[in-house]
Write a protein that holds these residues in place. Structure first.
Motif, short mmCIF file in Angstrom:
data_model
loop_
_atom_site.label_atom_id
_atom_site.label_comp_id
_atom_site.label_asym_id
_atom_site.label_seq_id
_atom_site.Cartn_x
_atom_site.Cartn_y
_atom_site.Cartn_z
N ARG A 174 0.96 -1.24 -0.08
CA ARG A 174 -0.05 0.03 0.02
C ARG A 174 0.88 1.30 -0.03
O ARG A 174 2.01 1.21 0.49
N PRO A 175 0.31 2.21 -0.37
CA PRO A 175 1.08 3.57 -0.33
C PRO A 175 1.21 4.06 0.99
O PRO A 175 0.72 3.85 2.17
N ALA A 176 2.61 4.55 1.22
CA ALA A 176 2.96 5.31 2.63
C ALA A 176 1.96 6.28 3.26
O ALA A 176 1.69 7.05 1.89
N ALA A 177 1.66 6.51 4.33
CA ALA A 177 0.94 7.39 4.69
C ALA A 177 1.15 7.99 6.01
O ALA A 177 2.54 7.75 6.56
N LEU A 183 11.20 2.97 5.88
CA LEU A 183 12.51 2.50 5.64
C LEU A 183 13.12 3.01 4.32
O LEU A 183 12.66 2.36 3.38
N ILE A 184 14.05 4.06 4.22
CA ILE A 184 14.33 4.67 3.05
C ILE A 184 15.91 4.30 2.48
O ILE A 184 16.56 4.64 3.53
N THR A 185 16.32 4.51 1.46
CA THR A 185 17.70 4.71 0.98
C THR A 185 17.77 6.02 0.32
O THR A 185 16.79 6.21 -0.63
N TYR A 186 18.50 6.95 0.62
CA TYR A 186 18.48 8.34 -0.15
C TYR A 186 19.69 8.69 -0.31
O TYR A 186 21.08 8.39 0.36
N GLU A 187 19.95 9.56 -1.42
CA GLU A 187 21.04 10.37 -1.77
C GLU A 187 20.74 11.88 -2.08
O GLU A 187 19.72 11.95 -2.99
N GLY A 188 21.23 12.85 -1.32
CA GLY A 188 21.03 14.24 -1.98
C GLY A 188 21.98 15.03 -2.67
O GLY A 188 23.22 14.84 -2.41
N LEU A 189 21.51 15.34 -3.78
CA LEU A 189 22.61 15.82 -4.66
C LEU A 189 22.58 17.43 -4.93
O LEU A 189 21.55 17.96 -5.00
N LYS A 190 23.62 18.19 -4.81
CA LYS A 190 23.39 19.49 -4.89
C LYS A 190 24.16 20.02 -6.31
O LYS A 190 25.47 19.71 -6.52
N ASP A 191 23.51 20.56 -7.32
CA ASP A 191 23.92 21.02 -8.68
C ASP A 191 24.40 19.74 -9.28
O ASP A 191 25.36 19.63 -10.09
N GLY A 192 23.80 18.43 -9.02
CA GLY A 192 23.87 17.47 -9.49
C GLY A 192 25.09 16.75 -9.10
O GLY A 192 25.62 15.60 -9.46
N GLN A 193 25.57 16.96 -7.86
CA GLN A 193 27.08 16.42 -7.49
C GLN A 193 26.58 15.97 -5.99
O GLN A 193 25.97 16.41 -5.36
N PRO A 194 27.40 14.93 -5.59
CA PRO A 194 27.12 14.42 -4.27
C PRO A 194 27.40 15.56 -3.31
O PRO A 194 28.47 16.40 -3.57
N MET A 224 4.19 7.05 -1.73
CA MET A 224 5.20 6.12 -2.35
C MET A 224 4.82 4.67 -2.04
O MET A 224 4.29 4.61 -0.55
N LYS A 225 5.13 3.94 -2.98
CA LYS A 225 4.95 2.03 -2.50
C LYS A 225 6.24 1.63 -2.30
O LYS A 225 7.31 2.06 -2.94
N THR A 255 14.56 5.97 -2.61
CA THR A 255 13.98 4.71 -2.87
C THR A 255 13.22 4.29 -1.41
O THR A 255 13.86 4.19 -0.30
N LEU A 256 11.77 3.96 -1.59
CA LEU A 256 11.11 3.18 -0.27
C LEU A 256 11.32 1.99 -0.11
O LEU A 256 11.03 1.08 -1.02
N ASN A 257 12.09 1.28 0.86
CA ASN A 257 12.23 -0.03 0.89
C ASN A 257 11.15 -0.82 1.49
O ASN A 257 10.92 -1.87 0.95
N GLU A 258 10.57 -0.27 2.56
CA GLU A 258 9.48 -1.08 3.19
C GLU A 258 8.76 0.07 4.09
O GLU A 258 9.31 1.20 4.31
#
Length: 453
Positions: A174-177, A183-194, A224-225, A255-258
């Motif tokens: 089901r979608p997250a509420a 539980l997520i995996t993420y990476e934030g980019l500034k101007d396309g760079q790590p 997100m699912k 990415t939403l893992n679970e």
């Protein structure tokens, strides 16, 4: 700038030296010290006489080396030694004669010795402020009375229940509420760079709605699912708590893992056994109420002290030495660093610096220094002293608080005079506060307790 030239004689046989005090402020001074040439030469002669007895040079018998030869080989060293001695002796004499209560380190501009001239130098110092008599009697204070009931105890039980909670994966696709644990995996980019502040992080647990990054971030995770990947663009505000992220745009690859749900244990006798030697829930409740009572007693003490010093500081005008403000700032920053370390973070991770904290808490540090100075004045003014039984009670309390043997506590303080004096000063300050309270008009006021949600 006012320069006060004081006729100040320091007798050493027939000689004297002169001290001129320049006021930079009421607590910062420059001492202009001049040692007469005949005193300088006397010290130089004494140094060469001492050196002659021990110096060894090829071609000369020990004790028979001519002064001219000693000067050729050792003049630089002799002058350095004499300069150090003149500085030390003359400065100590000047401070003692003028009864200057110096705080912190002094700054001395060293000078070279000229055998044909007086020895002159400057010493920049800070002194304790002169505080006139403090009228502390008759203060009107309000004392909050906190009545702890079942509602407050239940709120604490809810917090303990939360601490024992577990998270369980929701098998339903089901979608997250809002309020879900994601539980997520993420990476934030500034101007396309790590970017270091938003480096790739795997399996990070966030409760949707708490706004760990921002509310906008959470809102975009909603819907997100599990297994879904999404780009989330966040414009961090100018006043964002992490200054390294403030006023910049970060694009998160998420990415939403679970999705997980929180499972809370039932509050009963079995629940109570998780928190120590409690056999029943009632025993745990009694302990919670005891701890709450002690906590509110400390809070009342802090509230009363805040009223006392707000009142006394407002009617007692004096400057505070920068050294004392700096000392208080060091303590504040050290405490902040300990707190951050306890929560597995740091100044750097939060985008903070010691300089920024110093600027933010300077006023707090100055007020804290003023409190100590005011209490010192009351201790002196009222001629407060410590009885031996008060010292023993103080040691006993520390022993109980830190659960250490009493004799070890006593030995810890007796081995270091500075440490022991600090301990005595703390007890005297408490006595001064008690004296203020005894002479104040205190009105009890029923307080509203904060139990949280």
């Amino acid at each position: 700038m006012f320069r006060d030239k004081i006729p100040h004689l320091f007798l050493s046989e027939r000689n004297y030296m002169e001290v001129t005090i320049e006021d930079i402020s009421t607590v910062k001074k420059i001492l202009h010290i001049e040692v007469p040439n005949d005193m300088v030469m006397q010290e130089i002669n004494n140094a060469y006489d001492t050196l002659k007895k021990t110096a060894k040079l090829k071609g000369f018998r020990q004790g028979k080396i001519p002064r001219s030869v000693l000067e050729r080989y050792f003049k630089k060293d002799v002058h350095a030694d004499v300069s150090n001695k003149l500085l030390k002796d003359s400065f100590i004499d000047a401070v003692r004669e003028k009864n200057l209560k110096i705080v912190g380190d002094l700054k001395i501009e060293p000078v070279e010795i000229d055998e044909k001239s007086p020895y002159k130098y400057e010493a920049t110092i800070e002194i304790r402020p002169e505080i006139s008599g403090i009228e502390f009697k008759g203060l009107n204070l309000k004392k909050n009375v906190y009545n702890i009931g079942e509602k407050e105890v239940e709120a604490q039980l809810k917090l303990l229940q939360k601490n024992l909670s577990q998270q369980k994966t929701i098998e339903e696709i089901r979608p997250a509420a809002n309020n879900d644990y994601a539980l997520i995996t993420y990476e934030g980019l500034k101007d396309g760079q790590p970017f270091e502040e938003t480096a790739k992080t795997e399996n990070y647990t966030m409760k949707i709605g708490l706004g760990h990054f921002t509310k906008d971030f959470d809102d975009q995770v909603v819907g997100m699912k599990p297994g879904e990947n999404k780009k989330i663009s966040i414009n961090f505000p100018e006043d964002y708590f992490n200054s390294r992220l403030a006023n910049i745009n970060i694009v998160f690859d998420v990415t939403l893992n679970e999705i997980r749900e929180e499972i809370l244990p039932e509050i009963n006798d079995e629940f109570a056994k998780n928190f120590g030697e409690f056999k029943t829930l009632e025993e745990l409740k009694d302990k919670i109420k005891e701890n709450l009572t002690q906590g509110y007693e400390k809070r009342v003490e802090q509230e009363i002290n805040e009223q006392i010093f707000t009142e006394l500081i407002s009617k007692t005008q004096f400057e505070v030495p920068e050294t004392m403000i700096g000392y208080e700032l060091e303590n504040i920053i050290a405490e902040a660093e300990r707190s951050f370390a306890y929560h597995n973070t740091s100044l750097e991770a939060l985008g903070l610096t010691k300089e920024s904290l110093s600027e933010k808490y300077r006023d707090v540090a100055e007020k804290q220094a003023k409190r100590h100075l005011i209490l010192d004045k009351i201790i002196e003014q009222e001629k407060l002293s410590l009885k031996d039984e008060e010292m023993q009670e103080g040691f006993k309390k520390i022993s109980e608080d830190f659960q250490q043997p009493l004799e070890e506590i006593k030995e810890f303080y007796s081995q270091n005079m500075d440490r022991l004096n600090y301990f005595k000063q703390t007890l005297l300050e408490k006595n001064a506060i008690n004296l203020i309270l005894e002479n104040s008009n205190i009105e009890n006021v029923e307080a509203v307790l904060e139990t949280g949600k």
